[in-house]
Scaffold this motif. Structure first.
Motif, PDB file in Angstrom:
ATOM      1  N   PHE A 112       0.848  -1.197   0.000  1.00  0.00           N
ATOM      2  CA  PHE A 112       0.000   0.000   0.000  1.00  0.00           C
ATOM      3  C   PHE A 112       0.879   1.242   0.000  1.00  0.00           C
ATOM      4  N   GLN A 113       0.277   2.335  -0.385  1.00  0.00           N
ATOM      5  CA  GLN A 113       0.918   3.642  -0.317  1.00  0.00           C
ATOM      6  C   GLN A 113      -0.109   4.647   0.200  1.00  0.00           C
ATOM      7  N   GLY A 114       0.307   5.343   1.207  1.00  0.00           N
ATOM      8  CA  GLY A 114      -0.583   6.375   1.777  1.00  0.00           C
ATOM      9  C   GLY A 114       0.095   7.733   1.777  1.00  0.00           C
ATOM     10  N   ILE A 115      -0.523   8.688   1.081  1.00  0.00           N
ATOM     11  CA  ILE A 115       0.017  10.046   1.006  1.00  0.00           C
ATOM     12  C   ILE A 115      -0.954  10.971   1.745  1.00  0.00           C
ATOM     13  N   GLY A 116      -0.387  11.708   2.769  1.00  0.00           N
ATOM     14  CA  GLY A 116      -1.279  12.591   3.515  1.00  0.00           C
ATOM     15  C   GLY A 116      -0.531  13.398   4.564  1.00  0.00           C
ATOM     16  N   ILE A 117      -1.273  13.832   5.582  1.00  0.00           N
ATOM     17  CA  ILE A 117      -0.762  14.702   6.638  1.00  0.00           C
ATOM     18  C   ILE A 117      -0.797  13.938   7.954  1.00  0.00           C
ATOM     19  N   VAL A 118       0.304  14.102   8.725  1.00  0.00           N
ATOM     20  CA  VAL A 118       0.365  13.421  10.020  1.00  0.00           C
ATOM     21  C   VAL A 118      -0.618  14.101  10.957  1.00  0.00           C
ATOM     22  N   ASP A 119      -1.453  13.275  11.591  1.00  0.00           N
ATOM     23  CA  ASP A 119      -2.404  13.812  12.560  1.00  0.00           C
ATOM     24  C   ASP A 119      -1.839  13.663  13.965  1.00  0.00           C
ATOM     25  N   SER A 120      -1.147  12.503  14.228  1.00  0.00           N
ATOM     26  CA  SER A 120      -0.546  12.290  15.549  1.00  0.00           C
ATOM     27  C   SER A 120       0.377  11.088  15.472  1.00  0.00           C
TER      28      SER A 120
END
Length: 237
Positions: free
Chosen positions: A153-161
């Protein structure tokens, strides 16, 4: 001279007398021999049975030229017939031998053909088995690749915590694998996970809230396990 004549006359007389005396003796001998021969003949007739009423021997018939030619022609025809029969018997024996040889050859051919067909069938079966094995291996490889693609898998995004104790980073995913879009997911971070922030290796605590990340990993037992995390500090393109 008269004396000589007298002597010759006396000699002639003596010879005549001697001849007269000798005649009875020869006659007796002849009679004796005749009697002996008669006795022997009688004896022979007594010892040898006389064939009675024996027919007189017939004179052998003589053949004419035509009869002789016919006889010779008959003998030649008989010899020709014998030769023909012998030739026919030899031809029949030869034909029988030829037929037997042909039958043996046919049996050998059938046996050889059967062996060839058996070998050909074995080769075809081995080829089909090999082909099936290759197809099966290819299918397994494709299935493995498919499973690997599914597992990755690949997940592109913003760290929430982040949670150092649990070893997770929570990311609001905006891109990457389609089934992860618009989801906020906790991604497992292990000791083998490589984390780089702006090109430098950092610990999980270095990923603060708002950090842009691109996470690559695998799916394991329903969890997302990160293998590599590339991050950029907030405000950095």
């Amino acid at each position: 001279m008269s004396r000589f004549k007298h002597t010759m006359v006396v000699a002639a007389a003596l010879m005549t007398a001697a001849a007269v005396v000798a005649v009875p003796a020869h006659a007796d001998e002849a009679n004796t021999e005749t009697k002996v021969e008669a006795a022997e003949t009688e004896k022979t007739e007594k010892t040898t049975p006389v064939e009675k009423d024996k027919p007189a021997e017939r004179a052998k018939p003589t053949c004419t030229a035509d009869e002789l030619a016919a006889h010779l022609a008959a003998e030649q025809a008989e010899q020709a017939a014998k030769a023909k029969r012998k030739a026919a018997e030899q031809a029949a024996a030869h034909a029988a031998e030829k037929a037997t040889a042909a039958e043996h050859a046919a049996q050998e051919h059938l046996r050889a053909t059967g062996v060839e067909e058996s070998e050909r069938a074995a080769e075809e079966k081995a080829h089909a088995t090999q082909k099936a094995a290759k197809a099966c291996a290819r299918a397994k490889q494709e299935d493995a690749h498919q499973k690997a693609r599914v597992r990755k898998f690949q997940g592109i995004g913003i760290v929430d915590s982040t949670d150092a104790a649990a070893g997770t980073v929570t990311v609001r995913i905006k891109g990457g694998s389609k089934d992860l879009h618009r989801r906020t997911l906790a991604i497992k971070v292990t000791s083998e996970t490589r984390i780089q922030l702006d090109g430098e290796t950092v610990a999980l605590a270095g990923l603060v809230k708002g950090t842009f990340v691109s996470v690559h990993g695998v799916r394991h037992e329903g969890e997302l396990v990160a293998g590599k995390i590339n991050a950029a500090a907030p405000g950095v393109d």
